[in-house]
Scaffold this motif. Structure first.
Motif, mmCIF file in Angstrom:
data_model
loop_
_atom_site.group_PDB
_atom_site.id
_atom_site.type_symbol
_atom_site.label_atom_id
_atom_site.label_comp_id
_atom_site.label_asym_id
_atom_site.label_seq_id
_atom_site.Cartn_x
_atom_site.Cartn_y
_atom_site.Cartn_z
ATOM 1 N N SER A 10 0.644 -1.430 0.049
ATOM 2 C CA SER A 10 0.035 -0.138 0.113
ATOM 3 C C SER A 10 0.759 1.249 -0.124
ATOM 4 O O SER A 10 0.583 2.029 -0.490
ATOM 5 C CB SER A 10 -0.981 0.092 1.289
ATOM 6 N N ALA A 11 2.143 1.182 0.393
ATOM 7 C CA ALA A 11 2.814 2.229 0.724
ATOM 8 C C ALA A 11 3.535 2.715 -0.768
ATOM 9 O O ALA A 11 3.448 3.975 -1.231
ATOM 10 C CB ALA A 11 4.212 2.049 1.617
ATOM 11 N N VAL A 12 3.733 1.513 -1.590
ATOM 12 C CA VAL A 12 4.165 1.926 -3.074
ATOM 13 C C VAL A 12 3.102 2.192 -3.816
ATOM 14 O O VAL A 12 3.149 3.340 -4.748
ATOM 15 C CB VAL A 12 4.557 0.578 -3.514
ATOM 16 N N SER A 13 1.778 1.750 -3.490
ATOM 17 C CA SER A 13 0.528 2.106 -4.328
ATOM 18 C C SER A 13 0.532 3.620 -3.940
ATOM 19 O O SER A 13 -0.064 4.462 -4.974
ATOM 20 C CB SER A 13 -0.566 1.283 -3.879
ATOM 21 N N ARG A 14 0.419 4.046 -2.830
ATOM 22 C CA ARG A 14 0.193 5.552 -2.228
ATOM 23 C C ARG A 14 1.303 6.520 -3.042
ATOM 24 O O ARG A 14 0.970 7.581 -3.560
ATOM 25 C CB ARG A 14 0.261 5.831 -0.857
ATOM 26 N N MET A 15 2.680 5.884 -3.130
ATOM 27 C CA MET A 15 3.528 6.595 -3.840
ATOM 28 C C MET A 15 3.402 6.988 -5.150
ATOM 29 O O MET A 15 3.494 8.039 -5.791
ATOM 30 C CB MET A 15 5.085 6.105 -3.356
ATOM 31 N N ILE A 16 2.980 5.918 -5.823
ATOM 32 C CA ILE A 16 2.760 6.030 -7.238
ATOM 33 C C ILE A 16 1.384 6.676 -7.547
ATOM 34 O O ILE A 16 1.561 7.549 -8.300
ATOM 35 C CB ILE A 16 2.367 4.626 -7.997
ATOM 36 N N GLY A 17 0.614 6.800 -6.680
ATOM 37 C CA GLY A 17 -0.762 7.711 -6.803
ATOM 38 C C GLY A 17 -0.029 9.166 -6.559
ATOM 39 O O GLY A 17 -0.828 10.106 -7.356
ATOM 40 N N ARG A 18 0.349 9.518 -5.559
ATOM 41 C CA ARG A 18 1.162 11.062 -5.534
ATOM 42 C C ARG A 18 1.815 11.110 -6.874
ATOM 43 O O ARG A 18 1.731 12.512 -7.319
ATOM 44 C CB ARG A 18 2.034 10.890 -4.382
#
Length: 307
Positions: free
Chosen positions: A37-45
């Motif tokens: 989820s941390a990677v997913s959030r960073m990609i989203g940002r």
């Protein structure tokens, strides 16, 4: 606009590269020891910051969008260049790295391969990459660390060290010598088979025979090959007599796989050189390989040429 302002975080581009390479957020997360989820959030940002979608999400996984593919290709190339530069820096100041050698196929096969175990024991951290020349070693040296060249002309663009004198002698197998005899002033050339290298040869059989007053090769049989390694193999297998460049046939002479077919050794007056481009500093692992090659050749010279 600076790159820092184009990215929401320096980590964003590293996580994007990993996610694009794996096409999987979970696998990318393992590289950074974070959650999926941390990677997913960073990609989203990152996507929000750029105002584009970099990945196409679906129930079966993710795929790069056209914009994502464009960014990944650029990032991948950039990371690769950085890795090459870092490897180069480490190699300059350490004993490890890859050294590229430009040399003839015959030298690689008949001189280096018998010594490969000794080299690896001496330099476990150095890998060698061979750039083979099928024929006379020639050409520029800008794209290699070291090259072996014949009669290297003086040049401000290259550094050169004398590697060995050019000496040529006829060789054959012990069984061939026992059956046909060697070459002599009154040799019957009809009973001999001469192994030749095709094309223009700097020291052909005619030159060698004339140099020492041997009969012309009229009536002798010929074996003609396009690669010098095969010329030597024909002699080792007892198929004929070959002109051997001493540094190429030295191992077989010492192991008695080949013997002298004549007592006359032709010293051509020419030399082979180790050459490196003067346009860049010689890296430490390349300098170690250079010194090893020079030392090994000097030892071999005393063993074979007895001088």
């Amino acid at each position: 606009m600076s790159l820092r302002k184009l990215l929401p975080s320096p980590n964003a581009i590293f996580m994007f590269e990993a996610a694009a390479r794996h096409l999987n957020f979970t696998r990318a997360a393992r590289e950074f020891n974070v959650t999926q989820s941390a990677v997913s959030r960073m990609i989203g940002r990152l996507e929000q910051h750029l105002g584009v979608k970099l990945f196409i999400r679906s129930p079966t996984g993710i795929a790069l969008s056209d914009d994502g593919r464009l960014l990944y290709n650029s990032v991948g190339n950039g990371f690769q260049q950085i890795e090459i530069a870092l490897d180069e820096i480490r190699a300059r100041h350490g004993d490890a790295g890859t050294v590229t050698l430009s040399l003839s196929s015959a030298f690689a096969m008949h001189w280096f391969m018998p010594r490969s175990d000794r080299f690896q024991a001496a330099f476990p951290g150095i890998d060698l990459r061979f750039q083979l020349a099928w024929g006379e070693p020639a050409g520029p040296v800008d794209d290699v660390d070291l090259a072996i060249r014949h009669n290297q002309p003086s040049s401000s663009d290259a550094d050169a060290w004398v590697l060995m004198e050019e000496v040529v002698l006829p060789v054959c197998s012990p069984s061939y010598l026992a059956e046909h005899g060697g070459l002599g002033p009154c040799a019957d050339m009809h009973k001999h088979t001469l192994a030749h290298l095709s094309g223009s040869v700097r020291v052909p059989w005619q030159r060698y025979l004339a140099e020492f007053g041997y009969p012309a090769p009229t009536g002798s049989r010929s074996l003609i090959f396009s690669d010098y390694s095969l010329v030597i193999q024909a002699a080792v297998k007892g198929r004929g007599v070959a002109l051997g460049w001493w540094h190429v046939v030295a191992h077989e002479l010492l192991q008695k796989g080949l013997v002298e077919a004549s007592p006359h050794w032709l010293h051509t007056g020419d030399h082979y050189w180790l050459v490196a481009s003067a346009r860049r500093p010689l890296r430490k692992p390349a300098a170690l390989v250079r010194d090893w090659l020079l030392s090994e050749m000097e030892t071999l010279r005393h063993e074979v040429l007895r001088s």
